[in-house]
Design a protein around this motif. Structure first.
Motif, PDB file in Angstrom:
ATOM      1  N   HIS A 164     -47.991  31.005 -13.272  1.00  0.00           N
ATOM      2  CA  HIS A 164     -49.002  31.682 -14.102  1.00  0.00           C
ATOM      3  C   HIS A 164     -48.501  33.071 -14.491  1.00  0.00           C
ATOM      4  CE1 HIS A 164     -53.496  32.077 -15.140  1.00  0.00           C
ATOM      5  NE2 HIS A 164     -52.859  33.106 -15.685  1.00  0.00           N
ATOM      6  N   ASP A 183     -50.322  35.560 -12.409  1.00  0.00           N
ATOM      7  CA  ASP A 183     -50.916  36.229 -13.578  1.00  0.00           C
ATOM      8  C   ASP A 183     -50.143  37.491 -13.974  1.00  0.00           C
ATOM      9  OD1 ASP A 183     -52.670  35.922 -15.631  1.00  0.00           O
ATOM     10  OD2 ASP A 183     -54.479  36.364 -14.494  1.00  0.00           O
ATOM     11  N   THR A 185     -48.993  31.089 -19.334  1.00  0.00           N
ATOM     12  CA  THR A 185     -50.328  30.519 -19.493  1.00  0.00           C
ATOM     13  C   THR A 185     -51.147  31.214 -20.574  1.00  0.00           C
ATOM     14  OG1 THR A 185     -50.788  31.857 -17.562  1.00  0.00           O
ATOM     15  CG2 THR A 185     -50.631  29.506 -17.212  1.00  0.00           C
ATOM     16  N   HIS A 223     -57.030  30.243 -11.214  1.00  0.00           N
ATOM     17  CA  HIS A 223     -57.794  31.212 -10.407  1.00  0.00           C
ATOM     18  C   HIS A 223     -59.060  30.628  -9.771  1.00  0.00           C
ATOM     19  CE1 HIS A 223     -55.696  33.723 -13.413  1.00  0.00           C
ATOM     20  NE2 HIS A 223     -56.530  33.304 -14.335  1.00  0.00           N
ATOM     21  N   HIS A 272     -47.784  35.879 -18.088  1.00  0.00           N
ATOM     22  CA  HIS A 272     -48.087  36.167 -19.499  1.00  0.00           C
ATOM     23  C   HIS A 272     -47.036  37.116 -20.060  1.00  0.00           C
ATOM     24  CE1 HIS A 272     -52.150  34.390 -19.471  1.00  0.00           C
ATOM     25  NE2 HIS A 272     -52.265  34.877 -18.251  1.00  0.00           N
ATOM     26  N   LYS A 314     -53.914  25.546 -22.919  1.00  0.00           N
ATOM     27  CA  LYS A 314     -54.794  26.318 -22.039  1.00  0.00           C
ATOM     28  C   LYS A 314     -56.156  26.526 -22.684  1.00  0.00           C
ATOM     29  CE  LYS A 314     -55.469  30.147 -19.028  1.00  0.00           C
ATOM     30  NZ  LYS A 314     -54.777  31.358 -18.608  1.00  0.00           N
TER      31      LYS A 314
END
Ligand SMILES: [Zn+2]
Length: 483
Positions: A88, A383, A116, A237, A90, A190
Motif C-alpha cells: 500500500h 500507505d 493504491t 486499513h 502512493h 481501487k
C-alpha cells in the motif's frame, strides 16, 4: 592399529563421495546461508545460484562444492529472505518525493510495491520507468486513481488531499472510466468511500469480467458483507469495518445514507469526516462480537483479503514517527520534506491522545488477530508517504506491529512476500526462494524468525539478480541525503 585402518578407510570413503568442484558461468553464488521459506520456515546450509536475474539453482550446501573461480558470497551466519513488498503506497501523494522512492524502497529491501491510488499518467510513467530499469527499481503494480463518487475525497482541494481520485457522477461515467483504466493496463482497481451502492456494484462486476481485482475502502453507503459479496477482493486499513460490527449497524447505515444524500456535492473530505465523527466512536462502543464473527466468516469464505496498515491506522496514538530512529530516516527525504516532517512530528510529541484514539487502536490490533485466526489472508502495507511514513523504513514497522497483533514472525514475513505475489497471480515468479523465480532477495545479518526486528539488519539486497551490498546501499542512501 585397527583403529587407524578404520580411519583410513573412512577418509577414503569420504573422499570418494566428496562432490566434485563445480563452476557456474555468469552466476552469483550465495554459499552456506539459511534461507527462509514463507511457509516452511528456516532451511539451513543452502547454496543459492543466481543467473540472468533469476534463481537458477538451490542446493543443500553439502551437495555441492563450488570452485573458487565462481563469484561467491559467503552466507555463513546470515539469512536469506524473499524481497519484501509494500502492498500500500502512493507515489503521487507527494510528487516531489516520488523520484527518491525507488532508491528508498530498494535500500530497505522492498523489491515490489503496489500503488493504491494516484493520477493514472503519473503512476503509469513510474511503472514504465521501473519496468525499463528492473534491477534499479522495485516492481510497481498500479491501480490508477481512486474511483470515487460525486463527493470525491482526494480532489486536490488542499495539501492533505492531493488529486489522487477521480470523481464519478454516474454509472455511465463509472463504465467509461473503468474501460479506460483497463485499456491503459492497470493491475487492479481501487474503489473509494463515497461511491454509491450501484456504482460500487458496477465496478465489482466490470472488474470480474476483465479479470481485475478490486481493492478499496468500504463505501460509506454500504456495509462490509454486501461489499464482500459483491466482489471486493481486498480491504485497505480495515476501513469502516467497525461500522458494520456494531450492534446498531443497520441504524448507522441508514443514518449514513441520509447524511450522504443531504450532503451530496459537499467536499468529500468534509462529508467523510462528519460521518467518522458521528459514527466511529458509537460503533466501537456498540461493538458486537457475534456480528464481527459473522462478518469474518463471510470475508474468509469470499477470500476478501486484508491490508491492515496498522502502522498508519494507529499512528496518531502510537506516534512511532516521533521515535529518534524513525526521524533519522527523514534525512533521506528531499530537504524541504524531511525538515517539514521533523518539525511536524516533533510538534506532535507531547500532544494528548484521546482515550477513544487509544481504544480504537487496541480495537484495530485485536481485529488483526481475529482476521488472522479466521484464516483471512493479510498483506503488509503502510500507505507511505502519507502521515510521515518513510518509504521503505515504515514497512519494517508494519511487520513488527503484525507480530504484536498476534502473527508469528514467519506469518508476518508471508504477508510481505508470498501473499502479495499470490494476490497478483505471480506466485510462480515471486514470493519465495525457489528455482526459476526472480532473484528478488534480501540477506539479513540476524534471524527474523527469532525477532522480526531483524528484517532491518540488511546486509545486502538483490533486485532481479543485481547485488547491492551494504556499502552500495549506504551510497544510495547517502546520495539521497545529499540532495
Ligand atoms: Zn492509501
Amino acid at each position: 592399529m585397527k583403529n587407524l585402518v578404520k580411519l583410513y578407510i573412512a577418509i577414503l570413503f569420504l573422499a570418494a563421495y566428496r562432490p566434485a568442484e563445480v563452476v557456474f558461468e555468469d552466476t552469483l553464488c550465495i554459499e552456506n546461508i539459511s534461507t527462509i521459506d514463507p511457509e516452511a520456515g528456516l532451511i539451513e546450509n543452502q547454496t543459492v545460484i543466481i543467473k540472468s536475474g533469476k534463481i537458477y539453482k538451490v542446493f543443500s550446501s553439502n551437495e555441492i562444492r563450488l570452485a573458487k573461480n565462481n563469484k561467491i558470497i559467503d552466507g555463513t551466519g546470515k539469512y536469506l529472505i524473499p524481497g519484501l513488498w509494500d502492498a500500500h503506497v502512493h507515489f503521487a501523494y507527494i510528487e516531489d518525493l516520488a523520484p527518491s522512492m525507488f532508491a528508498l524502497f530498494l535500500s530497505y529491501g522492498i523489491t515490489s510495491v503496489r500503488d493504491t491510488g494516484g493520477e493514472i499518467e503519473f503512476v503509469k510513467s513510474l511503472k514504465e520507468k521501473a519496468m525499463n530499469n528492473p534491477t534499479d527499481a522495485p516492481r510497481v503494480m498500479i491501480a490508477g486513481p481512486l474511483l470515487d463518487g460525486i463527493s470525491n475525497v482526494y480532489d486536490g482541494s488542499d495539501n492533505n488531499h492531493p488529486p489522487l481520485s477521480v470523481r464519478l457522477a454516474s454509472l455511465e461515467e463509472v463504465a467509461k472510466y473503468v474501460n479506460k483504466l483497463d485499456s491503459i493496463g492497470v493491475d487492479f482497481l481501487k474503489a473509494y468511500e463515497m461511491l454509491s451502492l450501484e456504482q460500487f456494484i458496477m465496478i465489482a462486476q466490470m472488474a470480474k469480467e476483465k479479470g481485475l481485482k478490486v481493492t478499496g475502502h468500504i463505501p460509506l453507503s454500504m456495509d462490509v458483507i454486501s461489499a464482500s459479496n459483491a466482489g471486493l477482493s481486498s480491504m485497505e486499513h480495515m476501513r469502516n469495518l467497525e461500522l458494520s460490527c456494531a450492534s446498531n449497524a443497520d441504524e448507522l447505515l441508514k443514518q449514513r445514507r441520509e447524511i450522504l444524500t443531504t450532503g451530496e456535492g459537499d467536499p468529500g473530505s468534509l462529508l467523510r469526516l462528519l460521518i467518522y465523527q458521528d459514527q466511529r466512536e458509537v460503533a466501537i462502543q456498540n461493538y458486537d462480537k457475534n456480528k464481527a464473527n459473522e462478518i469474518l466468516q463471510v470475508l474468509a469464505k469470499n477470500q476478501t483479503w486484508q491490508i491492515p496498515t496498522l502502522v498508519l491506522s494507529t499512528a496518531s496514538s502510537e506516534k512511532y514517527f516521533t521515535y529518534p530512529e524513525w526521524q533519522e530516516s527523514f534525512k533521506y527525504l528531499p530537504d524541504s520534506i524531511g525538515q517539514q516532517w521533523k518539525k511536524n512530528t516533533d510538534a506532535m510529541k507531547d500532544g494528548k491522545v484521546t482515550p477513544f484514539r487509544q481504544q480504537y487502536s487496541r480495537w484495530l490490533f485485536d481485529m488483526v488477530k481475529k482476521i488472522h485466526q479466521a484464516d483471512i489472508d493479510i498483506m503488509a502495507g503502510t500507505d507511505c508517504p502519507i502521515f510521515y511514513m518513510t518509504p521503505g523504513y515504515s514497512l519494517h514497522q508494519e511487520l513488527i506491529m503484525l507480530v504484536e497483533a498476534g502473527l508469528s514472525p514467519l506469518d508476518a514475513l508471508k504477508t510481505a512476500t508470498l501473499n502479495p505475489a499470490k494476490y497478483f497471480n505471480l506466485e510462480n515468479e515471486l514470493g519465495s526462494i525457489q528455482e526459476n523465480k526472480w532473484a528478488d532477495l534480501v540477506i539479513l545479518d540476524a534471524n527474523p524468525l527469532e525477532d522480526i526486528r531483524n528484517t532491518q539488519r540488511i546486509n545486502a539486497v538483490i533486485k532481479q539478480g543485481k547485488y547491492y551490498d551494504r556499502k552500495k546501499i549506504d551510497q544510495l542512501l547517502a546520495h539521497l541525503s545529499e540532495k
